[in-house]
Design a protein around this motif. Structure first.
Motif, short mmCIF file in Angstrom:
data_model
loop_
_atom_site.label_atom_id
_atom_site.label_comp_id
_atom_site.label_asym_id
_atom_site.label_seq_id
_atom_site.Cartn_x
_atom_site.Cartn_y
_atom_site.Cartn_z
N TYR A 105 -7.94 3.31 -6.26
CA TYR A 105 -8.44 2.35 -5.26
C TYR A 105 -8.42 0.92 -5.80
O TYR A 105 -7.90 0.00 -5.14
CB TYR A 105 -9.85 2.72 -4.84
CG TYR A 105 -10.41 1.79 -3.78
CD1 TYR A 105 -9.91 1.81 -2.49
CD2 TYR A 105 -11.40 0.86 -4.09
CE1 TYR A 105 -10.39 0.95 -1.51
CE2 TYR A 105 -11.88 0.00 -3.12
CZ TYR A 105 -11.38 0.05 -1.84
OH TYR A 105 -11.86 -0.82 -0.88
N PHE B 41 -5.71 9.87 -3.48
CA PHE B 41 -6.74 9.60 -2.48
C PHE B 41 -7.24 8.16 -2.61
O PHE B 41 -7.42 7.45 -1.62
CB PHE B 41 -7.90 10.58 -2.65
CG PHE B 41 -8.95 10.46 -1.59
CD1 PHE B 41 -8.68 10.79 -0.27
CD2 PHE B 41 -10.22 9.99 -1.90
CE1 PHE B 41 -9.65 10.68 0.73
CE2 PHE B 41 -11.19 9.87 -0.92
CZ PHE B 41 -10.90 10.21 0.40
N GLY B 42 -7.45 7.70 -3.85
CA GLY B 42 -7.91 6.33 -4.08
C GLY B 42 -6.90 5.30 -3.60
O GLY B 42 -7.26 4.27 -3.02
N LEU C 11 -9.93 8.47 -8.86
CA LEU C 11 -10.26 7.79 -7.61
C LEU C 11 -10.46 6.30 -7.82
O LEU C 11 -9.91 5.47 -7.07
CB LEU C 11 -11.52 8.41 -7.02
CG LEU C 11 -12.03 7.82 -5.69
CD1 LEU C 11 -11.06 8.15 -4.57
CD2 LEU C 11 -13.42 8.34 -5.37
N SER D 223 -6.78 12.86 -7.08
CA SER D 223 -7.83 11.85 -6.83
C SER D 223 -7.25 10.44 -6.86
O SER D 223 -7.68 9.56 -6.11
CB SER D 223 -8.95 11.99 -7.87
OG SER D 223 -8.46 11.89 -9.18
N SER E 297 -5.76 1.63 3.06
CA SER E 297 -5.28 1.63 4.44
C SER E 297 -6.44 1.69 5.43
O SER E 297 -6.27 1.40 6.61
CB SER E 297 -4.35 2.81 4.68
OG SER E 297 -5.03 4.05 4.49
N ILE E 298 -7.64 2.04 4.93
CA ILE E 298 -8.85 2.09 5.74
C ILE E 298 -9.73 0.87 5.52
O ILE E 298 -10.24 0.27 6.47
CB ILE E 298 -9.66 3.38 5.43
CG1 ILE E 298 -8.79 4.62 5.70
CG2 ILE E 298 -10.95 3.43 6.24
CD1 ILE E 298 -9.43 5.91 5.26
N GLN F 168 0.84 -1.21 0.00
CA GLN F 168 0.00 0.00 0.00
C GLN F 168 0.87 1.25 0.00
O GLN F 168 0.55 2.25 -0.67
CB GLN F 168 -0.92 -0.02 1.23
CG GLN F 168 -1.98 1.07 1.25
CD GLN F 168 -1.49 2.37 1.85
OE1 GLN F 168 -0.67 2.36 2.77
NE2 GLN F 168 -1.99 3.49 1.34
N SER G 87 -4.82 5.67 -1.22
CA SER G 87 -4.69 5.73 0.23
C SER G 87 -5.86 5.05 0.94
O SER G 87 -5.73 4.65 2.09
CB SER G 87 -4.61 7.19 0.68
OG SER G 87 -3.52 7.85 0.09
N LEU G 88 -7.00 4.90 0.26
CA LEU G 88 -8.18 4.29 0.88
C LEU G 88 -7.97 2.85 1.36
O LEU G 88 -8.57 2.46 2.37
CB LEU G 88 -9.36 4.34 -0.09
CG LEU G 88 -10.02 5.71 -0.28
CD1 LEU G 88 -11.15 5.62 -1.30
CD2 LEU G 88 -10.56 6.24 1.05
#
Length: 409
Positions: A364, A304-305, A360, A301, A310-311, A163, A307-308
């Protein structure tokens, strides 16, 4: 290790081990920086579209760059597949990784230094165009070397490091876009200012690449990385010699949904970005700033995608693969509508929103597939699995570049 242990996934092999902590997240940060460096030269080249467009106004710069870059990276990935399918000792593998990374990073340095050097030397525009395209080819060769090696190496580690790599690749686009905006805005908006800003832009990018070289040589000195390398060595040593080399097609068959998913993601992505977007979307108010802004919107974007995960990461690879197929293909009619649809769609805001969704979903879905794939096979197959995924990602990039060249709407 018991014979049946070879079929366990990565997390099961580590479950009962006491691992050293990644103090201050240094190993994570190094993987992030190496991921950033992996795509920094490519992002630097395509984000300077205003500069290259000024130098070569009759050339389809983005499309030519895409084909030159993606086409040259594939042969290197295929070579890596051949090499890593053989049963090397751990020490040979360890030294080979560092060697490949350093060679690739120095090739990146050469690529980033080429545009300002040929301009300083006063090379004619007609000749310099071919030199620049040649530098893009060298950049693609380095990408195949570094991308395959880094993804394969991260595939053997816990998922957070994969990641980190892909968050880094997305961050490179954002960093380069911001750098380009600052250098462009800080100087006069004329040919001389454009030239000077481009010099500064490529020199700063070169300095960042030097930092990546330092991080590359720091990586294997970290205790947490040494632990995982030693653990992998123990597992490999416990296998029977009769096991033989790890076959590429055996691993690829296990990863068919993931591999086809990432191939389709990048076929769609490269057929639209950057060539279609930068050549077809125009703004009377932003003028030559508009391509730079659109590339920045995509890169933010995409970051951000990436990085998601990690959640939240889905557990089913199959569902993600189907999302790649049906979700991404919808962007073709949507981008067509922005180009030929109602007047309210043919404006800056709808185009930026669509590009944001495009980036995005790319970020992701890519990260999820690249994280889950190496963890769905045994530990000894994890590196080959990472390179398999990098290879199919490369096939998607090349196919997307070709589709982008011939797709006229």
């Amino acid at each position: 290790m018991e014979k049946g242990g070879r079929s366990k996934n990565f997390s099961e092999d580590y479950r009962h081990e006491i691992q050293p902590k990644d103090r201050y997240n240094i190993a994570y940060t190094v993987h992030f920086i190496l991921g950033l460096g992996n795509l920094l030269p490519w992002n630097a080249l395509i984000t300077a579209i205003d500069y290259f467009g000024y130098l070569y106004p009759t050339k389809h710069i983005d499309k030519v760059f895409s084909i030159a870059y993606m086409g040259s990276s594939l042969p290197v990935l295929l070579l890596l597949i051949g090499c890593r399918s053989n049963w090397f000792s751990h020490k040979e593998r360890h030294l080979s990784f560092r060697f490949r990374m350093n060679i690739g990073l120095f090739m990146f340095l050469l690529t980033l230094m080429t545009p300002p050097i040929i301009d300083w030397c006063g090379v004619s525009t007609s000749s310099s165009y071919y030199v620049i395209v040649g530098a893009v080819v060298v950049c693609g060769l380095a990408d195949g070397l570094i991308g395959g090696s880094l993804i394969g190496f991260a595939g053997e580690l816990p998922e957070r490091y994969m990641q980190a790599v892909f968050a880094g690749t997305a961050s490179s686009g954002v960093l380069v876009s911001v750098l380009r905006i600052i250098t462009k805005a800080s100087l006069p908006q004329n040919p001389k200012g454009l030239q000077t800003s481009s010099y500064l832009y490529f020199l700063v990018s070169t300095s960042l690449m030097l930092g990546c070289i330092i991080c590359c040589n720091l990586l294997n000195r970290l205790p947490v990385i040494q632990y995982h390398i030693a653990h992998k060595k123990e597992i490999s040593a416990s296998l029977s010699p009769s096991t033989g080399p790890i076959k590429f097609w055996v691993v690829a068959k296990k990863l068919k949904f993931s591999a086809l998913g990432v191939l389709f993601i990048y076929t769609v992505t490269l057929s639209i970005f950057p060539g279609f977007i930068t050549e077809n979307f125009q703004s009377k108010s932003l003028r030559d700033w508009y391509p730079v802004v659109l590339i920045t919107v995509y890169n933010v974007s995409d970051l951000f995608g990436k990085s998601l995960p990690s959640i939240f990461i889905p557990k089913s690879i199959g569902k993600v693969a189907w999302a790649c197929l049906f979700g991404r293909v919808l962007f073709y009619p949507l981008f067509t509508a922005c180009l030929h649809g109602p007047r309210w769609l043919r404006s800056e805001v709808p185009e930026m929103i669509l590009i944001s969704l495009f980036g995005l979903s790319n970020g992701y879905l890519t990260s999820v597939l690249m994280i889950l794939a190496p963890k769905s096979v045994s530990v000894v197959e994890a590196e080959i699995a990472g390179i398999v995924m990098a290879l199919f990602l490369g096939f998607g990039l090349v196919l997307g570049s070709v589709v982008g060249w011939i797709w006229v709407i």
